[in-house]
Motif scaffolding. Structure first.
Motif, short mmCIF file in Angstrom:
data_model
loop_
_atom_site.label_atom_id
_atom_site.label_comp_id
_atom_site.label_asym_id
_atom_site.label_seq_id
_atom_site.Cartn_x
_atom_site.Cartn_y
_atom_site.Cartn_z
N ALA A 150 -8.24 52.34 32.74
CA ALA A 150 -7.56 51.69 31.61
C ALA A 150 -6.84 52.72 30.75
CB ALA A 150 -8.58 50.92 30.77
N THR A 151 -7.50 53.84 30.49
CA THR A 151 -6.89 54.89 29.68
C THR A 151 -5.65 55.46 30.37
OG1 THR A 151 -9.02 55.48 28.68
CG2 THR A 151 -7.28 57.17 28.65
N GLY A 152 -5.78 55.74 31.66
CA GLY A 152 -4.65 56.31 32.40
C GLY A 152 -3.44 55.40 32.40
N LEU A 153 -3.65 54.11 32.63
CA LEU A 153 -2.53 53.18 32.68
C LEU A 153 -1.92 52.95 31.30
CD1 LEU A 153 -3.94 50.69 35.30
CD2 LEU A 153 -1.87 52.07 35.54
N TRP A 213 -1.45 55.16 41.66
CA TRP A 213 -1.07 54.21 42.71
C TRP A 213 -0.72 52.85 42.10
CZ3 TRP A 213 -1.88 49.60 45.07
CH2 TRP A 213 -1.47 49.47 46.40
N ILE A 214 -1.60 52.35 41.24
CA ILE A 214 -1.37 51.03 40.63
C ILE A 214 -0.17 51.06 39.69
CG2 ILE A 214 -2.34 49.27 39.09
CD1 ILE A 214 -5.10 49.93 40.29
N SER A 215 -0.03 52.15 38.92
CA SER A 215 1.11 52.26 38.02
C SER A 215 2.41 52.20 38.79
CB SER A 215 1.03 53.57 37.23
OG SER A 215 2.17 53.72 36.42
N SER A 216 2.46 52.88 39.94
CA SER A 216 3.66 52.86 40.76
C SER A 216 3.99 51.45 41.21
CB SER A 216 3.46 53.78 41.97
OG SER A 216 4.64 53.91 42.71
N HIS A 223 2.09 59.23 46.66
CA HIS A 223 2.49 60.48 46.00
C HIS A 223 2.14 60.44 44.52
CE1 HIS A 223 4.55 64.14 45.09
NE2 HIS A 223 5.45 63.54 44.33
N THR A 224 2.42 59.31 43.88
CA THR A 224 2.12 59.20 42.45
C THR A 224 0.62 59.29 42.21
OG1 THR A 224 4.07 57.78 42.20
CG2 THR A 224 2.50 57.83 40.37
N GLY A 225 -0.16 58.64 43.06
CA GLY A 225 -1.61 58.75 42.95
C GLY A 225 -2.08 60.18 43.09
#
Length: 322
Positions: free
Chosen positions: A42-45, A264-267, A285-287
Motif C-alpha cells: 500500500a505504501t509503495g503504490l 509490477w502492479i503499478s505498471s 522490469h518495473t518490479g
C-alpha cells in the motif's frame, strides 16, 4: 471510475529494526518503522501516485496509532482500519546484519489482526476499487481471518475488480501442509498470482507453479526467483516472458517481494495491462527496479520510490539530481 486504484488489507505491525549491522541478540538500539506485506505494498503504490485504500485491525495502543498516522501520511485511506481496545497491535523485531542470516521474531499471537472477521469488511471499499490484493499471511492468522479473506475476494471480484494473490509463506505461522491447503482455497478466487519460487515448491511440490495455479483458475502467474529474475506465465496461451534483475549492493533483503509486487502492479495500473510480451517485459522490469531500490536500503519501506524517482531510473536519467 472506481474511487481506488487498489485496496488491500492485513496485519500492519510495528517493526523494531536493530540498529546498524548488529545481530539481534546483541542489539542495543532499534528504529521503529511500520511493517507488513500488505501495508508495504500500500505504501509503495501510494508513493507512486495511486489511490490506495487499506483496512484491517490494530490495537488501540501507541503502536496502532503510530501505524495509522504513518499510513495516512503516505496518502493511504485508512478510514476502515479498526482499533481494537482488547487486543494489541502485532510486533515484529528483526535485524539486518551483513555477515549473518537475518533473524526475525514475531509478537503477533492473539493480536488485533487475528480477530479479523467478515463483519469487519468495508464493502464500500471493496466495491469501489480497480484491484484487490491479498496475501496468504492474513488468511493463515485465524479461521475468521480466512473467512474474511475469501469473502473480500468474492465481493471485489463480483464488483469487477482484478484480484491478485501473493502466498507470502511464513512457516513461523503454519506448517507447509496448512499453507498448501489455505493457498489452494484462496487461489480459486484470484486471477493473478505473484509468488516466490521457493514458496511455490513448498505449496505444490513437484508441480510447476504456473500449472498448479492455472488448474485453480489463474490467468497470469508471476514467479519471483531472487537473483535469477522473474518469469510471467500466461495460462491461456502457455506463453512465458522472463525478466532479469537490476544489480545493486544489497543491504537488506526483507521486503523485496512486496516491492516487486508494487512495481509490477503499478505498471499494470498505469497502462501496461495486456498479455503482450512488451507489457509483460515492462511489468517485470518495473518490479525488478522497485525491488532493487528496497534491498539497497535498511527496512521494509524507506527505499520505496516516488513516481519521479522511479521514472528517472526507468528512463536511465542522471544519477545525481542537482
Amino acid at each position: 471510475m472506481p474511487e481506488f486504484d487498489l485496496v488491500t488489507f492485513g496485519e500492519p505491525m510495528a517493526l523494531l529494526l536493530a540498529g546498524g549491522d548488529v545481530p539481534l541478540p546483541n542489539a542495543r538500539d532499534f528504529v521503529l518503522q511500520v511493517a507488513g506485506a500488505e501495508s508495504n505494498l500500500a505504501t509503495g503504490l501510494a508513493r507512486l501516485g495511486h489511490r490506495v485504500g487499506y483496512f484491517g485491525r490494530v490495537g488501540a495502543d501507541n503502536f496502532g496509532e503510530r501505524i495509522r498516522r504513518e499510513l495516512r501520511a503516505e496518502g493511504i485511506d485508512v478510514s476502515a482500519l479498526i482499533s481494537d481496545p482488547e487486543r494489541p497491535t502485532g510486533l515484529l523485531i528483526r535485524d539486518s546484519p551483513q555477515a549473518a542470516p537475518i533473524t526475525v521474531e514475531y509478537r503477533r499471537a492473539a493480536s488485533a489482526a487475528t480477530a479479523l472477521s467478515p463483519d469487519d469488511l468495508p464493502v464500500d471499499l471493496l466495491t469501489a476499487t480497480r484491484w484487490l490484493h491479498v496475501t496468504g499471511i492474513t488468511a493463515v492468522l485465524s479461521e475468521s481471518a480466512l473467512a474474511a479473506t475469501i469473502t473480500a475476494m468474492t465481493i471485489a471480484a463480483e464488483a469487477g475488480a482484478t484480484v491478485s494473490l501473493d502466498p507470502n509463506v511464513r512457516l513461523r505461522l503454519a506448517e507447509a501442509d496448512r499453507w498448501s491447503t489455505i493457498v489452494g482455497r484462496l487461489a480459486g478466487y484470484a486471477k493473478i498470482i505473484l509468488t516466490g519460487r521457493d514458496e511455490s515448491e513448498l505449496i505444490s511440490p513437484g508441480i510447476p507453479a504456473q500449472r498448479w495455479y492455472a488448474d485453480r483458475g489463474a490467468e497470469i502467474v508471476v514467479v519471483k526467483d531472487g537473483g535469477n529474475g522473474s518469469t510471467e506465465y500466461h495460462c491461456a496461451t502457455g506463453q512465458s516472458v522472463h525478466g532479469g534483475v537490476r544489480t545493486v549492493s544489497a543491504v537488506d533483503s526483507v521486503g523485496a517481494g512486496d516491492a516487486f509486487n508494487t512495481g509490477w502492479i503499478s505498471s499494470w495500473l498505469s497502462g501496461a495491462a495486456t498479455t503482450t510480451a512488451a507489457d509483460a517485459e515492462l511489468r517485470l522490469h518495473t518490479g525488478s527496479v522497485v525491488a532493487s531500490m528496497v534491498v539497497a536500503t535498511r527496512g521494509d519501506t524507506p527505499g520505496l520510490p516516488n513516481r519521479p524517482t522511479l521514472d528517472r531510473v526507468l528512463g536511465r536519467g542522471a544519477d545525481v539530481d542537482r
